[in-house]
Design a protein around this motif. Structure first.
Motif, PDB file in Angstrom:
ATOM      1  N   UNK A  76       0.841  -1.201   0.000  1.00  0.00           N
ATOM      2  CA  UNK A  76       0.000   0.000   0.000  1.00  0.00           C
ATOM      3  C   UNK A  76       0.875   1.249   0.000  1.00  0.00           C
ATOM      4  N   UNK A  77       0.362   2.299  -0.633  1.00  0.00           N
ATOM      5  CA  UNK A  77       1.053   3.586  -0.594  1.00  0.00           C
ATOM      6  C   UNK A  77       0.671   4.274   0.716  1.00  0.00           C
ATOM      7  N   UNK A  78       1.659   4.482   1.560  1.00  0.00           N
ATOM      8  CA  UNK A  78       1.401   5.053   2.881  1.00  0.00           C
ATOM      9  C   UNK A  78       2.126   6.383   3.024  1.00  0.00           C
ATOM     10  N   UNK A  79       1.454   7.322   3.662  1.00  0.00           N
ATOM     11  CA  UNK A  79       2.016   8.637   3.919  1.00  0.00           C
ATOM     12  C   UNK A  79       1.707   9.005   5.370  1.00  0.00           C
ATOM     13  N   UNK A  80       2.698   9.501   6.063  1.00  0.00           N
ATOM     14  CA  UNK A  80       2.544   9.922   7.452  1.00  0.00           C
ATOM     15  C   UNK A  80       2.601  11.442   7.501  1.00  0.00           C
ATOM     16  N   UNK A  81       1.499  12.044   7.925  1.00  0.00           N
ATOM     17  CA  UNK A  81       1.448  13.489   8.123  1.00  0.00           C
ATOM     18  C   UNK A  81       1.511  13.723   9.633  1.00  0.00           C
ATOM     19  N   UNK A  82       2.553  14.382  10.068  1.00  0.00           N
ATOM     20  CA  UNK A  82       2.753  14.616  11.493  1.00  0.00           C
ATOM     21  C   UNK A  82       1.748  15.652  11.994  1.00  0.00           C
ATOM     22  N   UNK A  83       1.017  15.272  13.039  1.00  0.00           N
ATOM     23  CA  UNK A  83       0.136  16.231  13.701  1.00  0.00           C
ATOM     24  C   UNK A  83       0.823  16.800  14.940  1.00  0.00           C
ATOM     25  N   UNK A  84       1.467  15.931  15.713  1.00  0.00           N
ATOM     26  CA  UNK A  84       2.192  16.359  16.907  1.00  0.00           C
ATOM     27  C   UNK A  84       3.317  15.376  17.196  1.00  0.00           C
ATOM     28  N   UNK A  85       4.378  15.886  17.742  1.00  0.00           N
ATOM     29  CA  UNK A  85       5.426  15.049  18.320  1.00  0.00           C
ATOM     30  C   UNK A  85       5.670  15.567  19.731  1.00  0.00           C
ATOM     31  N   UNK A  86       5.518  14.677  20.689  1.00  0.00           N
ATOM     32  CA  UNK A  86       5.766  15.011  22.086  1.00  0.00           C
ATOM     33  C   UNK A  86       7.007  14.251  22.530  1.00  0.00           C
ATOM     34  N   UNK A  87       7.770  14.843  23.411  1.00  0.00           N
ATOM     35  CA  UNK A  87       9.036  14.248  23.837  1.00  0.00           C
ATOM     36  C   UNK A  87       9.146  14.316  25.356  1.00  0.00           C
ATOM     37  N   UNK A  88       9.605  13.214  25.935  1.00  0.00           N
ATOM     38  CA  UNK A  88       9.875  13.171  27.369  1.00  0.00           C
ATOM     39  C   UNK A  88      11.109  12.298  27.573  1.00  0.00           C
ATOM     40  N   UNK A  89      12.266  12.913  27.558  1.00  0.00           N
ATOM     41  CA  UNK A  89      13.510  12.164  27.717  1.00  0.00           C
ATOM     42  C   UNK A  89      13.724  11.186  26.580  1.00  0.00           C
ATOM     43  N   UNK A  90      13.826   9.895  26.920  1.00  0.00           N
ATOM     44  CA  UNK A  90      14.062   8.858  25.909  1.00  0.00           C
ATOM     45  C   UNK A  90      12.787   8.442  25.182  1.00  0.00           C
ATOM     46  N   UNK A  91      11.657   9.026  25.536  1.00  0.00           N
ATOM     47  CA  UNK A  91      10.389   8.654  24.912  1.00  0.00           C
ATOM     48  C   UNK A  91       9.878   9.784  24.025  1.00  0.00           C
ATOM     49  N   UNK A  92       9.316   9.390  22.887  1.00  0.00           N
ATOM     50  CA  UNK A  92       8.668  10.346  21.999  1.00  0.00           C
ATOM     51  C   UNK A  92       7.354   9.740  21.523  1.00  0.00           C
ATOM     52  N   UNK A  93       6.380  10.598  21.340  1.00  0.00           N
ATOM     53  CA  UNK A  93       5.057  10.183  20.874  1.00  0.00           C
ATOM     54  C   UNK A  93       4.775  10.907  19.566  1.00  0.00           C
ATOM     55  N   UNK A  94       4.388  10.145  18.566  1.00  0.00           N
ATOM     56  CA  UNK A  94       4.047  10.686  17.253  1.00  0.00           C
ATOM     57  C   UNK A  94       2.552  10.522  17.038  1.00  0.00           C
ATOM     58  N   UNK A  95       1.850  11.646  16.935  1.00  0.00           N
ATOM     59  CA  UNK A  95       0.442  11.631  16.567  1.00  0.00           C
ATOM     60  C   UNK A  95       0.385  11.954  15.081  1.00  0.00           C
ATOM     61  N   UNK A  96      -0.281  11.087  14.295  1.00  0.00           N
ATOM     62  CA  UNK A  96      -0.221  11.230  12.850  1.00  0.00           C
ATOM     63  C   UNK A  96      -1.589  11.014  12.205  1.00  0.00           C
ATOM     64  N   UNK A  97      -1.652  11.415  10.941  1.00  0.00           N
ATOM     65  CA  UNK A  97      -2.800  11.112  10.084  1.00  0.00           C
ATOM     66  C   UNK A  97      -2.248  10.808   8.704  1.00  0.00           C
ATOM     67  N   UNK A  98      -3.126  10.299   7.837  1.00  0.00           N
ATOM     68  CA  UNK A  98      -2.711  10.092   6.451  1.00  0.00           C
ATOM     69  C   UNK A  98      -3.696  10.815   5.537  1.00  0.00           C
ATOM     70  N   UNK A  99      -3.383  10.929   4.251  1.00  0.00           N
ATOM     71  CA  UNK A  99      -4.249  11.693   3.347  1.00  0.00           C
ATOM     72  C   UNK A  99      -5.658  11.114   3.193  1.00  0.00           C
ATOM     73  N   UNK A 100      -5.845   9.829   3.555  1.00  0.00           N
ATOM     74  CA  UNK A 100      -7.155   9.193   3.417  1.00  0.00           C
ATOM     75  C   UNK A 100      -8.014   9.348   4.674  1.00  0.00           C
ATOM     76  N   UNK A 101      -7.460   9.962   5.709  1.00  0.00           N
ATOM     77  CA  UNK A 101      -8.228  10.221   6.915  1.00  0.00           C
ATOM     78  C   UNK A 101      -7.927   9.300   8.086  1.00  0.00           C
ATOM     79  N   UNK A 102      -7.098   8.310   7.897  1.00  0.00           N
ATOM     80  CA  UNK A 102      -6.719   7.429   8.999  1.00  0.00           C
ATOM     81  C   UNK A 102      -5.867   8.213   9.993  1.00  0.00           C
ATOM     82  N   UNK A 103      -6.059   7.942  11.260  1.00  0.00           N
ATOM     83  CA  UNK A 103      -5.268   8.589  12.306  1.00  0.00           C
ATOM     84  C   UNK A 103      -4.682   7.521  13.208  1.00  0.00           C
TER      85      UNK A 103
END
Length: 119
Positions: A57-84
């Motif tokens: 499948x053709x996949x694209x990651x659009x970054x909505x937010x990146x949160x960081x806490x030391x060695x941990x990071x959280x990526x909140x994302x969506x794609x052009x088709x509406x998946x989150x």
């Protein structure tokens, strides 16, 4: 590099479907656990899984937010088709040691007109 910066680079590799480049962001013994699939163990297995997924499948990651806490990071994302979705990354010594992702597989399969897995 900060965890947030590593994730930004990881997303660039993801969006060019470059599994080889993506693999370089993982430790040799890394674990990638997308919660709707079995965990993938090891850098080489993770690379192979990305190759298979990019071929499917053709996949694209659009970054909505990146949160960081030391060695941990959280990526909140969506794609052009509406998946989150959301990914949690444990980054140790500049490489991903553990990744856990949450997203709706049924919606992904429907959007890409892919078959549902057989039980």
């Amino acid at each position: 590099m900060k965890s947030r910066d590593i994730l930004k680079e990881w997303v660039k590799s993801f969006n060019t479907a470059d599994a080889n480049a993506m693999a370089e962001y993982y430790h040799d013994d890394a674990i990638n656990h997308q919660v709707n699939q079995d965990p993938i163990m090891g850098k080489e297995a993770i690379k192979q899984k990305f190759k298979e997924e990019f071929a499917t499948a053709e996949m694209v990651c659009i970054v909505e937010n990146i949160f960081e806490d030391g060695e941990w990071a959280i990526l909140e994302w969506k794609d052009p088709l509406g998946l989150r979705g959301c990914g949690f990354f444990h980054i140790v010594d500049g490489k991903i040691k553990f990744q856990r992702g949450y997203w709706d597989m049924l919606s992904f399969l429907r959007q890409h007109k892919l078959p549902f897995p057989k039980e």
